[in-house]
Design a protein around this motif. Structure first.
Motif, short mmCIF file in Angstrom:
data_model
loop_
_atom_site.label_atom_id
_atom_site.label_comp_id
_atom_site.label_asym_id
_atom_site.label_seq_id
_atom_site.Cartn_x
_atom_site.Cartn_y
_atom_site.Cartn_z
N THR A 119 0.85 -1.19 0.00
CA THR A 119 0.00 0.00 0.00
C THR A 119 0.88 1.23 0.00
O THR A 119 1.85 1.30 0.77
N LEU A 120 0.55 2.21 -0.83
CA LEU A 120 1.31 3.45 -0.86
C LEU A 120 1.04 4.22 0.42
O LEU A 120 -0.12 4.55 0.72
N THR A 121 2.08 4.49 1.20
CA THR A 121 1.91 5.16 2.50
C THR A 121 2.50 6.56 2.54
O THR A 121 2.16 7.33 3.44
N ASP A 122 3.36 6.89 1.59
CA ASP A 122 3.94 8.23 1.58
C ASP A 122 4.56 8.50 0.21
O ASP A 122 4.89 7.57 -0.52
N VAL A 123 4.69 9.79 -0.08
CA VAL A 123 5.39 10.21 -1.29
C VAL A 123 6.53 11.10 -0.83
O VAL A 123 6.31 12.14 -0.19
N LEU A 124 7.75 10.67 -1.09
CA LEU A 124 8.94 11.42 -0.68
C LEU A 124 9.35 12.33 -1.83
O LEU A 124 9.47 11.88 -2.97
N ARG A 125 9.53 13.60 -1.51
CA ARG A 125 9.91 14.59 -2.52
C ARG A 125 11.43 14.71 -2.53
O ARG A 125 12.02 15.11 -1.55
N THR A 126 12.04 14.35 -3.65
CA THR A 126 13.49 14.47 -3.79
C THR A 126 13.78 15.46 -4.90
O THR A 126 12.87 15.91 -5.59
N GLY A 127 15.00 15.80 -5.09
CA GLY A 127 15.34 16.76 -6.13
C GLY A 127 15.13 16.22 -7.54
O GLY A 127 14.64 16.91 -8.41
N ALA A 128 15.48 14.96 -7.76
CA ALA A 128 15.41 14.40 -9.11
C ALA A 128 13.99 13.94 -9.46
O ALA A 128 13.46 14.28 -10.50
N ASN A 129 13.39 13.14 -8.62
CA ASN A 129 12.05 12.61 -8.86
C ASN A 129 11.43 12.23 -7.51
O ASN A 129 12.15 12.03 -6.53
N ASP A 130 10.12 12.13 -7.49
CA ASP A 130 9.46 11.66 -6.28
C ASP A 130 9.75 10.18 -6.10
O ASP A 130 10.14 9.47 -7.04
#
Length: 167
Positions: free
Chosen positions: A117-128
């Motif tokens: 199950t998708l529990t979070d979306v991490l925001r990074t510089g290159a891509n999520d």
């Protein structure tokens, strides 16, 4: 899918007229210039406030909200999320999704087998990066790139992925 989205968090009072300094949690802070109303929930009560003035101060947005007229009233809103209706959200380009709509989606591999199950979306510089929690409680990180994300259907709550070797 959620009916409201968080666009900021009240950081502190600002000035002597009850303005609040808001830390934007949206990708587009300039969107505040178009906001007419926001919701604040404090102590279990949600109140609708009209936005009557917007200014920008560094990384913060300074708002004057109806019903907040003193620094003391503004101080009580420290750390309160600023919410908007879905109808007031900025439209997204094709293939883009609001993060709250993705959280909770079932993630399956290209053969339809449950990954988690998708529990979070991490925001990074290159891509999520999607954080997927497996049934055994372990976490899998899936980069949001074309090679990995095959298709997304938020209405059905499903994301189909290709797991690259090493994930």
């Amino acid at each position: 899918m959620t009916d409201q989205f968080q666009v900021g968090i009240v950081a502190a009072p600002h000035g002597i007229k009850g303005d609040v300094k808001v830390f934007p949690t949206t990708d587009e802070p300039k969107r505040f210039s178009k906001l007419k109303k926001v919701y604040l929930t404090r102590k279990g009560q949600t109140k609708l406030h009209t936005v009557s003035n917007v200014r920008y101060s560094g990384k913060f947005v300074v708002l004057h909200l109806s019903g907040i007229e003193t620094p003391e009233e503004a101080r009580l809103l420290h750390n309160v999320p600023l919410m908007i209706d879905r109808a007031d959200a900025m439209p997204l380009p094709e293939g883009m999704y609001y993060i709250p709509d993705l959280i909770g989606c079932t993630v399956v591999d290209e053969d339809g087998h449950m990954v988690g199950t998708l529990t979070d979306v991490l925001r990074t510089g290159a891509n999520d990066v999607y954080e997927v929690t497996r049934e055994d409680g372990s976490t899998l990180l899936v980069p949001v790139i074309r090679d990995c994300i095959l298709d997304t259907d938020v209405e059905e709550g499903r994301i189909r992925v290709h797991l690259l070797p090493g994930l």
